[in-house]
Design a protein around this motif. Structure first.
Motif, PDB file in Angstrom:
ATOM      1  N   HIS A  17       0.947  -1.315  -0.027  1.00  0.00           N
ATOM      2  CA  HIS A  17       0.073  -0.076  -0.022  1.00  0.00           C
ATOM      3  C   HIS A  17       0.964   1.365   0.028  1.00  0.00           C
ATOM      4  CE1 HIS A  17      -3.304  -2.570   0.655  1.00  0.00           C
ATOM      5  NE2 HIS A  17      -4.210  -1.394   0.685  1.00  0.00           N
ATOM      6  N   GLU A  28      -3.835   4.821   5.424  1.00  0.00           N
ATOM      7  CA  GLU A  28      -4.325   5.354   4.202  1.00  0.00           C
ATOM      8  C   GLU A  28      -5.893   5.843   4.086  1.00  0.00           C
ATOM      9  OE1 GLU A  28      -6.220   1.255   4.962  1.00  0.00           O
ATOM     10  OE2 GLU A  28      -4.118   2.262   5.351  1.00  0.00           O
ATOM     11  N   TRP A  29      -6.597   5.901   5.163  1.00  0.00           N
ATOM     12  CA  TRP A  29      -7.877   6.607   4.877  1.00  0.00           C
ATOM     13  C   TRP A  29      -8.015   7.820   5.692  1.00  0.00           C
ATOM     14  CZ3 TRP A  29     -13.282   4.429   4.774  1.00  0.00           C
ATOM     15  CH2 TRP A  29     -13.460   3.462   3.780  1.00  0.00           C
ATOM     16  N   HIS A  76      -5.466   4.202  -4.848  1.00  0.00           N
ATOM     17  CA  HIS A  76      -6.283   3.660  -3.749  1.00  0.00           C
ATOM     18  C   HIS A  76      -7.392   4.674  -3.599  1.00  0.00           C
ATOM     19  CE1 HIS A  76      -7.100   2.619   0.541  1.00  0.00           C
ATOM     20  NE2 HIS A  76      -6.664   1.517   0.181  1.00  0.00           N
TER      21      HIS A  76
END
Ligand code: GLC
Length: 431
Positions: A17, A28-29, A76
């Motif tokens: 990722h 990542e969020w 993403h």
């Protein structure tokens, strides 16, 4: 027809990722969690400059860890693309990185003989036609929400299909396509979740199969797929749907976050990760273990330590994983069995591997194996393990054991646990 043979043989892969969320380094969020508007999130795009990026190093570390394939985030949920897509400007070539980051990565892993997989988010919090909903970073901005009337998801859908076509026509043979994720079951009242209708999943999958006939596609388009993808938990047993066993791959993080997360200290030990790999294979599953490289383009020391620890164990015990799956036998407590698959057994003989999660004192008793084993050895050093079948009628007296079930194989173990994370006893089964 999807080619599954390599997948059930190789069992262990790397998930990567990586993206501009590696700069804030808070998961990542982050764009969703902190509801960051595009204008503010732009600073991460403007400063994305992975000057130490060398994918050959990643590929070598993965290979040395015993991994046989990898899956990388091409895009993403924040919509940032790591390759030079002709369909957007929101890509690595327009950042200080100034280059396609996927091409050299695919080449580096291919050079190490590894299979190639692409993760691709069907969610896109940057695309202007991606209708705002309850997952969107701008979900609480009423002015932004009002724009939804003008947003046209069919335009976003063509973008999604167009980029998928790029990924499946510009990088050679792709072995895994890992879409993420559908959520049409969600309903926030003012908006609903998105799924197969929004993505036109049937048409998308048909195109994927046409462009890459052998590719394995995961189960996140809401229309089934070749592969179940349990996330951040270990299935309790083999995965079965409608009575039929299904192919599965558990995707796991090193510390709970997929993207690089600087201040997250919830790291799994190398020992726990090895047990998760063994546990999964003992239930006919694969492990896709994630690393979130940092914004300099490197695997951080905490990740390297664990990959190398797993690699040290796999160097000695790889054959108890590759070409292995669940066994017909039931292991004793605190143990797992992996057994060579029929294909592998034809190549190297029918072998059963006893993985000892807890090192017992002197003996381990294996139900139903009394008449099934030719020879036994510790796998780490190929030292013989003595075997015996205790007469079930024998009574216990002083040092004499008794009370064992018929056809139980008893193994005699050294008091000292072998110097490996999970000791394994290799049992050569009679034909
Ligand atoms: C979940 C997470 C996403 C991650 C994916 C990997 O969907 O939301 O961030 O990429 O799992 O399995």
């Amino acid at each position: 027809m999807a080619d599954t043979t390599w997948f059930t043989h190789d069992r262990f892969g790397l998930f990567v990722h990586w993206g501009i969320y590696s700069l804030p380094a808070r998961h990542e969020w982050i764009k969703n969690r902190e509801m960051i508007p595009d204008e503010e999130y732009q600073k991460y795009f403007d400063h994305f400059d992975p000057d130490l990026y060398n994918p050959s190093t990643w590929a070598q570390e993965a290979k040395n860890a015993g991994m046989k394939y990898f899956v990388v985030t091409t895009k993403h949920h924040d919509g940032f693309c790591l390759w030079d897509s002709a369909l957007t400007d929101y890509k690595a070539t327009n950042t200080p990185a100034k280059r396609d980051l996927i091409q050299p990565m695919v080449q580096a892993f291919r050079n190490e003989g590894m299979k190639i997989g692409f993760y691709h988010s069907v969610i896109d919090w940057h695309h202007p036609e991606y209708a705002v909903d309850g997952l969107h970073p701008m979900r609480e901005n009423l002015a932004f929400r009002a724009k939804v009337q003008q947003q046209d998801i069919t335009k976003y859908r063509e973008y999604l299909h167009g980029q998928t076509r790029e990924l499946l026509t510009q990088f050679g043979k792709i072995d895994v396509m890992w879409f993420d994720f559908s959520y049409s079951n969600r309903d926030w009242g003012w908006s609903k979740g998105k799924g197969k209708a929004e993505w036109d999943s049937e048409r998308l999958l048909a195109m994927v199969r046409e462009l890459q006939p052998g590719v394995l596609v995961n189960d996140r388009l809401e229309i089934g797929g070749d592969l179940k993808t349990p996330e951040q938990y270990q299935p309790a047993g083999k995965m079965v749907i409608d009575g039929k066993p299904v192919l599965w791959e558990a995707c796991q993080t090193l510390n709970g976050s997929w993207g690089y997360h600087r201040d997250n200290l919830d790291w799994k030990s190398g020992d726990m990760l090895i047990r998760m790999l063994v546990d999964g294979v003992s239930k006919d599953g694969n492990l896709l273990l994630n690393v979130g490289p940092n914004a300099r383009g490197e695997f951080e020391p905490r990740a390297l330590d664990r990959l190398r620890e797993i690699g040290a164990w796999m160097r000695l015990h790889g054959r108890s994983i590759y070409g292995c799956g669940a066994s017909e036998f039931t292991p004793p407590p605190d143990c797992r069995y992996t057994q060579t698959t029929p294909e592998e057994s034809r190549r190297s003989g029918n072998r059963l591997y006893l993985h000892l999660f807890d090192w017992p004192f002197r003996h381990v008793h294996l139900a139903g194996l009394g008449d099934r084993v030719d020879y036994a050895q510790l796998l780490n050093d190929a030292s013989e393990v003595k075997m015996s079948v205790v007469d079930p009628h024998q009574g216990a007296q002083n040092t004499t054991m008794g009370g064992l079930a018929p056809n139980t194989l008893t193994l005699e173990l050294p008091v000292q646990k072998p110097p490996v994370s999970v000791p394994v006893i290799e049992l050569f089964l009679k034909n």
